[in-house]
Design a protein around this motif. Sequence first.
Motif, short mmCIF file in Angstrom:
data_model
loop_
_atom_site.label_atom_id
_atom_site.label_comp_id
_atom_site.label_asym_id
_atom_site.label_seq_id
_atom_site.Cartn_x
_atom_site.Cartn_y
_atom_site.Cartn_z
N LEU A 11 0.83 -1.21 0.00
CA LEU A 11 0.00 0.00 0.00
C LEU A 11 0.86 1.26 0.00
O LEU A 11 0.61 2.20 -0.75
N VAL A 12 1.88 1.28 0.84
CA VAL A 12 2.75 2.45 0.93
C VAL A 12 3.51 2.65 -0.38
O VAL A 12 3.65 3.79 -0.86
N THR A 13 3.97 1.58 -0.98
CA THR A 13 4.71 1.68 -2.24
C THR A 13 3.82 2.26 -3.34
O THR A 13 4.25 3.14 -4.10
N GLU A 14 2.58 1.80 -3.42
CA GLU A 14 1.64 2.32 -4.42
C GLU A 14 1.28 3.77 -4.13
O GLU A 14 1.21 4.60 -5.04
N LEU A 15 1.06 4.09 -2.87
CA LEU A 15 0.74 5.46 -2.49
C LEU A 15 1.90 6.39 -2.86
O LEU A 15 1.69 7.47 -3.42
N ALA A 16 3.11 5.97 -2.58
CA ALA A 16 4.29 6.76 -2.92
C ALA A 16 4.35 7.02 -4.42
O ALA A 16 4.60 8.15 -4.86
N GLU B 193 -2.97 11.26 13.27
CA GLU B 193 -3.23 9.99 13.92
C GLU B 193 -3.53 10.15 15.40
O GLU B 193 -2.88 10.92 16.10
N SER B 194 -4.50 9.37 15.84
CA SER B 194 -4.77 9.27 17.26
C SER B 194 -4.50 7.83 17.68
O SER B 194 -3.41 7.51 18.13
N CYS B 195 -5.44 6.91 17.48
CA CYS B 195 -5.27 5.55 17.99
C CYS B 195 -4.11 4.79 17.36
O CYS B 195 -3.61 3.83 17.95
N THR B 196 -3.65 5.19 16.19
CA THR B 196 -2.52 4.52 15.56
C THR B 196 -1.18 5.08 16.03
O THR B 196 -0.13 4.51 15.73
N GLY B 197 -1.19 6.18 16.75
CA GLY B 197 -0.01 6.68 17.44
C GLY B 197 1.25 6.85 16.61
O GLY B 197 2.35 6.68 17.12
N GLY B 198 1.13 7.18 15.35
CA GLY B 198 2.30 7.40 14.50
C GLY B 198 2.67 6.22 13.62
O GLY B 198 3.65 6.30 12.87
N LEU B 199 1.91 5.14 13.69
CA LEU B 199 2.23 3.96 12.88
C LEU B 199 2.12 4.23 11.39
O LEU B 199 2.88 3.66 10.59
N ILE B 200 1.20 5.11 10.99
CA ILE B 200 1.07 5.44 9.57
C ILE B 200 2.28 6.23 9.11
O ILE B 200 2.87 5.93 8.05
N ALA B 201 2.68 7.21 9.88
CA ALA B 201 3.88 7.98 9.53
C ALA B 201 5.11 7.07 9.49
O ALA B 201 5.94 7.19 8.59
N ALA B 202 5.20 6.15 10.43
CA ALA B 202 6.33 5.22 10.45
C ALA B 202 6.32 4.34 9.21
O ALA B 202 7.38 4.11 8.61
N ALA B 203 5.15 3.85 8.81
CA ALA B 203 5.06 3.01 7.62
C ALA B 203 5.47 3.79 6.37
O ALA B 203 6.21 3.29 5.52
N CYS B 204 5.00 5.04 6.28
CA CYS B 204 5.33 5.85 5.11
C CYS B 204 6.82 6.16 5.04
O CYS B 204 7.44 6.09 3.98
N THR B 205 7.41 6.47 6.16
CA THR B 205 8.83 6.86 6.17
C THR B 205 9.76 5.65 6.20
O THR B 205 10.98 5.83 6.17
N LEU C 248 10.00 3.79 3.72
CA LEU C 248 10.52 3.79 2.35
C LEU C 248 11.58 4.87 2.19
O LEU C 248 11.35 6.03 2.56
N SER C 249 12.69 4.51 1.61
CA SER C 249 13.71 5.49 1.29
C SER C 249 13.15 6.47 0.27
O SER C 249 12.42 6.08 -0.65
N PHE D 42 5.98 12.44 1.53
CA PHE D 42 5.41 12.48 2.88
C PHE D 42 5.89 13.74 3.57
O PHE D 42 7.06 13.89 3.87
N GLU D 43 4.95 14.68 3.79
CA GLU D 43 5.31 16.00 4.32
C GLU D 43 5.46 15.99 5.84
O GLU D 43 6.43 16.50 6.36
N ARG D 44 4.50 15.43 6.55
CA ARG D 44 4.59 15.35 8.02
C ARG D 44 3.49 14.47 8.57
O ARG D 44 2.50 14.20 7.92
N GLY D 45 3.72 14.08 9.83
CA GLY D 45 2.72 13.33 10.56
C GLY D 45 2.39 14.04 11.87
O GLY D 45 3.30 14.54 12.54
N PHE D 46 1.13 14.10 12.17
CA PHE D 46 0.66 14.66 13.44
C PHE D 46 0.18 13.49 14.30
O PHE D 46 -0.71 12.74 13.87
N VAL D 47 0.76 13.32 15.46
CA VAL D 47 0.24 12.35 16.41
C VAL D 47 -0.50 13.16 17.46
O VAL D 47 0.11 13.82 18.30
#
Length: 160
Positions: free
Chosen positions: A8-13, A27-39, A41-42, A48-53
Amino acid sequence: MDAATLDLVTELAARLRARGAMMASAESCTGGLIAAACTELSGSSEWFERGFVTYSNAAKTDSLGVPAALIAAHGAVSEPVARAMAAGAVAHSAARCALAVTGVAGPTGGSADKPVGTVWFGWCTPAGVASEHRRFDGDRAAVRAQAVRHALAGLLQRLD
């Protein structure tokens, strides 16, 4: 990161790069997991501009501009708050699109109206703001992992 999330992240990128667009996560309940998954990828700084937890209600208000009255009226885990989080992530960043997640990952915190596994999603793109509700089964880790994948898949759908 599991293979499904990586796909999913590869396709989104690829889609964001093709559009020259940046995304943000709120993110609230995911606590930064989405930002971690996106980042994971090299080269993710290209799209990916930023993540708000924003785990607390005050953080949702302070960082994303979610009105405190909206949270008081509907609760943090609600459609209006998910939508406001997504729109706020775009408004408070250089991103053109964003996804937002707010839910009850468990094992505590659930109620009759919002049982454990209840998650609201918000997506903000140039086409507008969309939202969706899901109820996931499993323990805390399972609910969070499913929420990450659903949020990413939802943004992909809305970039078509």
